[in-house]
Design an enzyme around this catalytic site. Structure first.
Site, PDB file in Angstrom:
ATOM      1  CG  HIS A 132      -0.919  14.850   1.057  1.00  0.00           C
ATOM      2  ND1 HIS A 132      -1.712  14.723  -0.061  1.00  0.00           N
ATOM      3  CD2 HIS A 132      -1.327  13.881   1.913  1.00  0.00           C
ATOM      4  CE1 HIS A 132      -2.575  13.728   0.115  1.00  0.00           C
ATOM      5  NE2 HIS A 132      -2.355  13.189   1.302  1.00  0.00           N
ATOM      6  CG  HIS A 154      -2.000   0.950   1.237  1.00  0.00           C
ATOM      7  ND1 HIS A 154      -3.242   0.650   1.733  1.00  0.00           N
ATOM      8  CD2 HIS A 154      -2.071   2.228   0.809  1.00  0.00           C
ATOM      9  CE1 HIS A 154      -4.038   1.703   1.606  1.00  0.00           C
ATOM     10  NE2 HIS A 154      -3.334   2.684   1.055  1.00  0.00           N
ATOM     11  NE  ARG A 163      -0.054  11.499  -3.112  1.00  0.00           N
ATOM     12  CZ  ARG A 163      -1.002  10.855  -2.441  1.00  0.00           C
ATOM     13  NH1 ARG A 163      -1.784   9.983  -3.057  1.00  0.00           N
ATOM     14  NH2 ARG A 163      -1.191  11.088  -1.168  1.00  0.00           N
ATOM     15  CG  ASP A 188      -2.348   4.757   3.606  1.00  0.00           C
ATOM     16  OD1 ASP A 188      -2.275   5.122   2.418  1.00  0.00           O
ATOM     17  OD2 ASP A 188      -3.318   5.025   4.339  1.00  0.00           O
ATOM     18  CG  ASP A 247      -6.243   3.287  -0.389  1.00  0.00           C
ATOM     19  OD1 ASP A 247      -6.817   2.986   0.663  1.00  0.00           O
ATOM     20  OD2 ASP A 247      -5.342   4.135  -0.465  1.00  0.00           O
ATOM     21  CG  HIS A 258     -10.376   3.395   1.902  1.00  0.00           C
ATOM     22  ND1 HIS A 258      -9.356   4.314   1.968  1.00  0.00           N
ATOM     23  CD2 HIS A 258     -11.405   3.939   2.599  1.00  0.00           C
ATOM     24  CE1 HIS A 258      -9.756   5.367   2.676  1.00  0.00           C
ATOM     25  NE2 HIS A 258     -11.004   5.163   3.068  1.00  0.00           N
ATOM     26  CG  HIS A 312      -1.205   6.630  -1.788  1.00  0.00           C
ATOM     27  ND1 HIS A 312      -2.345   6.415  -2.540  1.00  0.00           N
ATOM     28  CD2 HIS A 312      -1.505   6.184  -0.543  1.00  0.00           C
ATOM     29  CE1 HIS A 312      -3.293   5.884  -1.778  1.00  0.00           C
ATOM     30  NE2 HIS A 312      -2.803   5.732  -0.557  1.00  0.00           N
ATOM     31  CG  ASN A 360      -5.082   7.524  -4.575  1.00  0.00           C
ATOM     32  OD1 ASN A 360      -3.984   6.990  -4.755  1.00  0.00           O
ATOM     33  ND2 ASN A 360      -5.355   8.213  -3.482  1.00  0.00           N
TER      34      ASN A 360
HETATM   35  N1  LIG Z   1      -4.470   7.466   3.621  1.00  0.00           N
HETATM   36  C1  LIG Z   1      -4.595   8.747   3.466  1.00  0.00           C
HETATM   37  O1  LIG Z   1      -4.745   9.461   4.455  1.00  0.00           O
HETATM   38  N2  LIG Z   1      -4.557   9.324   2.264  1.00  0.00           N
HETATM   39  C2  LIG Z   1      -4.564   8.631   1.016  1.00  0.00           C
HETATM   40  C3  LIG Z   1      -5.919   8.271   0.527  1.00  0.00           C
HETATM   41  C4  LIG Z   1      -6.926   8.020   1.578  1.00  0.00           C
HETATM   42  O2  LIG Z   1      -7.033   6.868   2.016  1.00  0.00           O
HETATM   43  O3  LIG Z   1      -7.625   8.955   1.959  1.00  0.00           O
HETATM   44  C5  LIG Z   1      -3.932   9.500  -0.044  1.00  0.00           C
HETATM   45  O4  LIG Z   1      -3.893   9.104  -1.206  1.00  0.00           O
HETATM   46  O5  LIG Z   1      -3.450  10.593   0.302  1.00  0.00           O
END
Ligand SMILES: NC(=O)N[C@@H](CC(=O)O)C(=O)O
Length: 433
Positions: free
Chosen positions: A310, A57, A61, A306, A151, A178, A59, A91
């Site tokens: 950001h 899991h 981006r 996860d 997710d 999710h 991300h 995503n």
């Molecule tokens: N786990 C998170 O807090 N963020 C995830 C997506 C999500 O599950 O909201 C993301 O893509 O930023």
């Protein structure tokens, strides 16, 4: 390319052992192995050797938000964190809901060359929860997608989830859910409990997760599908999983917990610092304790980061509007050591189980999470169990810096990572091919 690892403690146990790696495999185990010409030597005195970690899991981006992370920078963070395989969530922008996008992600991972990047395919078109995506086309693509997930969003429509599980059974792939009943989390900012009430934050009740997990295990029972539960965050979800495992023999359900849900609780929220905002939210200390127990007992199978980068403008803002998510790839091992090893809940064999073996099995990766034996693929990580380090977001390999561990001193340090016998990270530096 040949590498000689000298004096390593395999799974943190037994006598120091030398490990020779050639052509991507472990070719020799012993003591006093002679260094050969041109061989890179990794002095592993006092270090623990484990199979490379697998993250179900992540991300990354890319495509779409390369200002926060790219497949190259995320791969670097993964290699530095001891990972040899990661699953990149769907995503992105565009969403990874077609063969074209998953093949692009896969190719970019190969180009970065630091970790095996496996794209996760979306379950529904555009993650909108209305219509199934072309799971078969993604599974049959060059990316060979084996894990599907919306997710960031829950597949909340029970009929659609049932259909997704039926297709997954036919394709022999995994649906990673999710679990969040969206009608119960409208406007939610934080775990629903005394802390959120005191701080005036809108609550995300435990039942929004637990109800979906309970529903999904029943759907998995009826379809025979492989269901994986993402980021378990409550004591109640652990109890639902325990009940499912004990009362439904043959059930093909697995579950993950994040490092942050094993270490942090909602008492951190009093500063209103959005670095602590994550989905599902940080829960209460009793949940943290229950999740640690469930992981130690195997009720929860594995740890998954996860990792959610950001941009500063998405985090350094009001709590209500800040994006949820935390970095995780480079800190996961240290957090697991702090929460699980230092507390006596897991030994190093247990760490290998929850960070390498089980995730590789869940995602059907034949070459990862394998035993440390001659003839096995050399996907490996060397860990200094005694080292500590202080986390600085700006020094991590990710473009984003949103780590909740800023300034914290954590135990356990990744010294080197090997992908198919090639050193991808050593002493804090990556080595792209
Ligand atoms: N786990 C998170 O807090 N963020 C995830 C997506 C999500 O599950 O909201 C993301 O893509 O930023």
């Amino acid at each position: 390319m040949t590498v000689l690892i000298t004096g390593a403690l395999l799974y943190g146990e037994g006598d120091p052992t030398d490990v020779r790696v050639r052509d991507g495999e472990i070719v020799e185990l012993g003591t006093g192995l002679a260094v050969r010409d041109g061989e890179e030597v990794l002095d592993a005195t006092g270090l623990v050797l484990l199979p490379g970690f697998v993250d179900l899991h992540t991300h990354l981006r890319e495509p779409g938000r390369e200002d926060t992370e790219t497949i190259a920078t995320g791969s670097a963070a993964a290699a530095l964190g001891g990972y040899t395989a990661v699953f990149a969530m769907a995503n992105t922008d565009p969403v990874a809901d077609s063969a074209v996008v998953v093949e692009h992600v896969h190719r970019r991972g190969l180009e970065a060359g630091l970790v095996d990047v496996h794209p996760v395919g979306a379950v529904t078109v555009g993650l909108r929860g209305e219509q199934l995506a072309e799971m078969g086309a993604m599974a049959a693509s060059a990316a060979g997608v084996r894990v599907f997930s919306d997710d960031g969003h829950c597949v909340s429509d029970p009929l659609l989830m049932r259909r997704a599980l039926e297709y997954a059974t036919a394709l022999d792939v995994v649906v990673a859910q999710h679990a969040e009943e969206p009608r119960l989390t409208v406007g939610a900012e934080a775990h629903e409990g005394p802390t959120a009430a005191r701080l005036g934050l809108t609550g995300w009740p435990r039942a929004a997760e637990e109800a979906v997990v309970a529903r999904d295990v029943l759907l998995a029972r009826d379809s025979g599908a492989r269901l994986h539960v993402c980021h378990v965050s409550t004591a109640g979800t652990a109890e639902v999983l325990r009940w499912a495992r004990t009362t439904m023999p043959g059930l093909r359900v697995s579950a993950e917990v994040t490092p942050h849900h094993l270490l942090l609780d909602d008492s951190r929220l009093h500063t209103y610092d959005p670095v602590n905002k994550v989905n599902p939210p940080l829960r209460e200390a009793a949940d943290v304790a229950a999740l640690r127990r469930a992981l130690a007992e195997g009720v929860i199978d594995c740890v998954a980061t996860d990792h959610a980068p950001h941009a500063p403008q998405e985090k350094d803002t009001e709590f209500a509007v800040a994006r949820p998510g935390m970095l995780g790839l480079q800190t996961a091992l240290s957090v697991v050591v702090e929460a699980m090893v230092r507390t006596g809940l897991l030994d190093w064999r247990g760490v290998a189980r929850v960070m390498s073996e089980r995730p590789a099995q869940i995602a059907s990766l034949p070459d990862h999470g394998r035993p440390l034996e001659v003839g096995e693929p050399a996907n490996l990580v060397l860990v200094d169990p005694d080292a500590t380090w202080t986390v600085r977001g700006a020094e991590l390999a990710s473009i984003a810096a949103n780590t909740p561990y800023e300034g914290m001193t954590l135990p356990g340090r990744v010294v080197a990572t090997l992908l198919r016998g090639r050193v991808t990270a050593r002493d804090g530096e990556v080595r792209p091919c």
